[in-house]
Design a protein around this motif. Structure first.
Motif, short mmCIF file in Angstrom:
data_model
loop_
_atom_site.label_atom_id
_atom_site.label_comp_id
_atom_site.label_asym_id
_atom_site.label_seq_id
_atom_site.Cartn_x
_atom_site.Cartn_y
_atom_site.Cartn_z
N LEU A 4 72.80 31.84 3.00
CA LEU A 4 72.63 32.77 1.89
C LEU A 4 73.19 34.13 2.25
CD1 LEU A 4 68.90 31.96 1.06
CD2 LEU A 4 70.89 31.20 -0.22
N GLU A 8 72.04 37.05 -2.63
CA GLU A 8 71.51 35.75 -3.06
C GLU A 8 70.06 35.59 -2.63
OE1 GLU A 8 75.64 33.12 -2.89
OE2 GLU A 8 74.26 33.08 -1.19
N THR A 11 67.70 37.75 -4.79
CA THR A 11 67.42 37.12 -6.08
C THR A 11 66.44 35.97 -5.92
OG1 THR A 11 69.65 37.70 -6.78
CG2 THR A 11 68.49 36.07 -8.10
N LEU A 12 66.64 35.13 -4.90
CA LEU A 12 65.74 34.01 -4.63
C LEU A 12 64.33 34.49 -4.32
CD1 LEU A 12 65.58 30.88 -4.08
CD2 LEU A 12 65.97 31.47 -1.69
N ASN A 13 64.22 35.50 -3.49
CA ASN A 13 62.92 36.05 -3.10
C ASN A 13 62.23 36.70 -4.31
OD1 ASN A 13 60.84 36.76 -1.36
ND2 ASN A 13 61.81 38.67 -0.76
N GLU A 15 62.66 35.94 -7.49
CA GLU A 15 62.21 34.89 -8.41
C GLU A 15 60.98 34.16 -7.87
OE1 GLU A 15 63.21 34.34 -11.50
OE2 GLU A 15 64.50 36.09 -11.24
#
Length: 175
Positions: A4, A8, A11-13, A15
């Motif tokens: 990652l 990226e 954004t993942l964290n 969400e």
């Protein structure tokens, strides 16, 4: 697994935390949290103007501030800990404080953990020690001793200089 990039992962964290907590509390929070460059402001010109030109208003003759980029190791450490918790389901990841402290009335007290790594985590039953370094930092002799001792006991010692490099090393170790 994918490597990652920092945006990226942010954004993942974001969400993951948004789904865990109420969406209302994350409505106004910015996604970017791990900006690893910070600006150091050099205040030489301002102090020079205050001392040499006492009769002039400083704000009228100030020039643009001189800045330089610096690597923010605190944010990089937070990024790594959040990455370990989210991607590797590691609840034991924690920061190790090794610097000394200043106490009012006592003075400076040396740290007891000289040479200790910045982050310790246990992933799949293995002790992972991570030393966070900026691109210009070097590892100290005390840290090399700690690395040798940890690896002789079966632990893993990683020197993290970039987010992508850390992920690659972790994936090779945890295969």
């Amino acid at each position: 697994m994918n490597i990652l990039t920092i945006p990226e992962f942010e954004t993942l964290n974001h969400e993951a935390k948004r789904s865990k907590y109420s969406a209302h509390s994350f409505q106004y929070l910015p996604i970017e949290r791990y900006n690893l460059t910070k600006k150091k402001i050099v205040k030489v010109r301002k102090t020079e103007l205050k001392t040499n030109h006492l009769d002039l208003p400083v704000n009228e003759i100030l020039q643009h501030k001189v800045t330089k980029d610096a690597f923010n190791t605190n944010r990089f450490t937070d990024l790594i800990i959040d990455y370990l918790k989210l991607v590797h389901n590691c609840n034991s990841a924690r920061r190790i404080s090794s610097e000394g402290r200043y106490r009012k009335g006592i003075g400076y007290i040396k740290g007891l953990n000289k040479g200790m790594e910045d982050i310790q985590a246990i992933i799949n039953g293995r002790l992972i020690a991570i030393e966070v370094k900026s691109p210009t930092d070097r590892i100290s002799p005390d840290q090399l001793k700690r690395k040798a001792a940890l690896e002789s006991d079966g632990g893993v010692y990683i020197i993290a200089e970039s987010f992508e490099g850390l992920q690659t090393e972790l994936f090779e170790i945890l295969k």
